[in-house]
Design an enzyme around this catalytic site. Structure first.
Site, PDB file in Angstrom:
ATOM      1  N   ASN A   9      65.806  10.692 115.294  1.00 32.86           N
ATOM      2  CA  ASN A   9      64.954  10.225 116.355  1.00 32.86           C
ATOM      3  C   ASN A   9      63.676   9.577 115.625  1.00 32.86           C
ATOM      4  OD1 ASN A   9      62.939  10.201 118.329  1.00 32.86           O
ATOM      5  ND2 ASN A   9      62.723  12.555 118.475  1.00 32.86           N
ATOM      6  N   TRP A  10      63.928   8.330 115.961  1.00 29.38           N
ATOM      7  CA  TRP A  10      62.638   7.439 115.153  1.00 29.38           C
ATOM      8  C   TRP A  10      61.368   7.461 115.775  1.00 29.38           C
ATOM      9  CZ3 TRP A  10      65.421   2.213 113.638  1.00 29.38           C
ATOM     10  CH2 TRP A  10      66.118   2.539 112.612  1.00 29.38           C
ATOM     11  N   LYS A  11      61.218   8.203 116.842  1.00 22.50           N
ATOM     12  CA  LYS A  11      60.067   8.381 117.544  1.00 22.50           C
ATOM     13  C   LYS A  11      59.462   7.008 117.631  1.00 22.50           C
ATOM     14  CE  LYS A  11      59.704  13.190 116.084  1.00 22.50           C
ATOM     15  NZ  LYS A  11      59.129  14.391 116.023  1.00 22.50           N
ATOM     16  N   HIS A  96      62.011  16.240 124.875  1.00 22.76           N
ATOM     17  CA  HIS A  96      61.514  16.433 123.804  1.00 22.76           C
ATOM     18  C   HIS A  96      60.083  17.022 123.733  1.00 22.76           C
ATOM     19  CE1 HIS A  96      59.685  15.781 119.817  1.00 22.76           C
ATOM     20  NE2 HIS A  96      61.036  15.860 119.328  1.00 22.76           N
ATOM     21  N   GLU A  98      57.300  16.642 122.268  1.00 23.28           N
ATOM     22  CA  GLU A  98      56.140  15.765 122.417  1.00 23.28           C
ATOM     23  C   GLU A  98      56.055  14.938 123.874  1.00 23.28           C
ATOM     24  OE1 GLU A  98      57.572  13.428 119.122  1.00 23.28           O
ATOM     25  OE2 GLU A  98      57.112  14.956 117.738  1.00 23.28           O
ATOM     26  N   GLU A 166      64.240  22.925 119.136  1.00 26.69           N
ATOM     27  CA  GLU A 166      63.357  22.161 118.005  1.00 26.69           C
ATOM     28  C   GLU A 166      61.984  23.303 118.209  1.00 26.69           C
ATOM     29  OE1 GLU A 166      64.328  18.059 116.922  1.00 26.69           O
ATOM     30  OE2 GLU A 166      62.983  18.041 118.670  1.00 26.69           O
ATOM     31  N   GLY A 172      57.498  18.125 112.143  1.00 25.62           N
ATOM     32  CA  GLY A 172      56.687  17.364 111.629  1.00 25.62           C
ATOM     33  C   GLY A 172      55.613  18.211 110.553  1.00 25.62           C
ATOM     34  N   SER A 211      61.555  19.642 110.878  1.00 29.77           N
ATOM     35  CA  SER A 211      61.543  19.483 109.349  1.00 29.77           C
ATOM     36  C   SER A 211      62.932  19.688 108.649  1.00 29.77           C
ATOM     37  CB  SER A 211      60.631  20.625 108.863  1.00 29.77           C
ATOM     38  OG  SER A 211      59.226  20.415 109.494  1.00 29.77           O
ATOM     39  N   GLY A 232      63.663  14.184 112.728  1.00 32.94           N
ATOM     40  CA  GLY A 232      62.638  12.908 112.807  1.00 32.94           C
ATOM     41  C   GLY A 232      62.403  11.990 111.549  1.00 32.94           C
ATOM     42  N   GLY A 233      61.253  12.649 110.975  1.00 28.34           N
ATOM     43  CA  GLY A 233      60.980  11.782 109.708  1.00 28.34           C
ATOM     44  C   GLY A 233      61.910  11.250 108.636  1.00 28.34           C
TER      45      GLY A 233
HETATM   46  P1  13P Z   1      60.766  16.135 111.636  1.00 28.94           P
HETATM   47  O1  13P Z   1      62.153  16.104 111.375  1.00 28.94           O
HETATM   48  O2  13P Z   1      59.860  14.876 111.457  1.00 28.94           O
HETATM   49  O3  13P Z   1      60.139  17.513 111.862  1.00 28.94           O
HETATM   50  O4  13P Z   1      60.759  15.918 113.708  1.00 28.94           O
HETATM   51  C1  13P Z   1      61.926  16.618 114.255  1.00 28.94           C
HETATM   52  C2  13P Z   1      61.923  16.063 115.622  1.00 28.94           C
HETATM   53  O5  13P Z   1      60.915  16.123 116.474  1.00 28.94           O
HETATM   54  C3  13P Z   1      63.317  15.366 115.864  1.00 28.94           C
HETATM   55  O6  13P Z   1      63.414  15.128 117.330  1.00 28.94           O
END
Ligand code: 13P
Length: 249
Positions: A9-11, A96, A98, A166, A172, A211, A232-233
């Protein structure tokens, strides 16, 4: 056991230059990996018209990060599941944390979006997970059970649904739950899906997200009923993303 899926997920990250990074992922997704694990990248909407074309023939799937529940209409700035499918993308993340936090999305809204995804022929990745306060209060399992009940459409199968657990406090932050806590949550989610969907519930992939990095992927992905990860990251760099996927090869 469902086929494992490592999803990125590149957000809100990635300009045109990120297409080159995606190219490195395609190069690294070799025959050995393809035999064992599915890969998916969910870029920002601005790259949705580009990546499915670049990805043709690579077998890396492309997905969106959100969709509107309606197919079309007066909804400025929104994108429908039909539009996402029209790009050649095959997945969409819905609910998600967020989006639940930034856009006030309720379980009912998330469920409507997951239904829209199915209508358009997309696979929905429904996200659930407790906050830090809920984990501390000992209600994490109850919170996730309620989110599953409210966010997942009736009649879901492994062909149109993936669930991602999640924990909000693990996103993050570099923090992850204990393996025992992940195992307990994933077993609980599997039991809920089996109770509601019968044998079909066994084929719905359960991803862990929060993470996930190359150095912790091994222990997390070995947990029973963890069928992959939502990253994510670490999905922004081809090497880190491929390293996580290599856990399966
Ligand atoms: P991180 O891997 O950056 O913690 O993000 C997880 C995430 O929210 C994937 O949707």
């Amino acid at each position: 056991m469902p086929r494992p899926l490592i999803a990125g997920n590149w957000k809100m990250n990635g300009l045109k230059g990120a297409v080159a990074e995606f190219g490195r992922m395609m190069e690294g997704y070799d025959r050995k990996m393809r035999a064992r694990v599915d890969l998916l990248i969910c870029p920002p909407a601005t790259l949705l018209a580009t990546l499915p074309v670049v990805a043709l023939g690579s077998r890396i799937a492309i997905g969106a990060q959100d969709c509107h529940a309606k197919a079309s209409g007066a909804h400025t700035g929104d994108i429908s599941a039909e539009m996402i499918a029209d790009t050649g993308a095959t997945f969409v993340i819905v609910g998600h944390s967020e989006r639940r936090a930034d856009h006030g999305e309720t379980d009912a809204v998330v469920r409507a979006k997951a239904e829209a995804a199915r209508r358009a022929g997309l696979i929905a990745i429904v996200c659930v997970g407790e906050t830090e306060a809920e984990r501390r209060a000992g209600v994490a399992l109850d919170v996730v059970r309620a989110q599953l009940a409210g966010s997942i459409p009736d009649g879901a199968t492994g062909a149109d649904l993936v669930v991602a657990y999640e924990p909000v406090w693990a996103i993050g932050t570099g923090l992850i739950p204990t393996m025992a806590d992940i195992a307990e949550m994933h077993a609980t989610m599997r039991a809920e899906l089996l109770a509601r969907f019968g044998a079909e519930g066994a084929g719905i992939r359960l991803l862990y997200g929060g993470s996930v990095k190359p150095d912790n992927a091994g222990e997390i992905l070995a947990v029973l009923d963890v069928d992959g990860a939502l990253v994510g990251g670490a999905s922004l760099q081809a090497e880190a993303f491929l390293d996580i996927a290599r856990t399966y090869s």
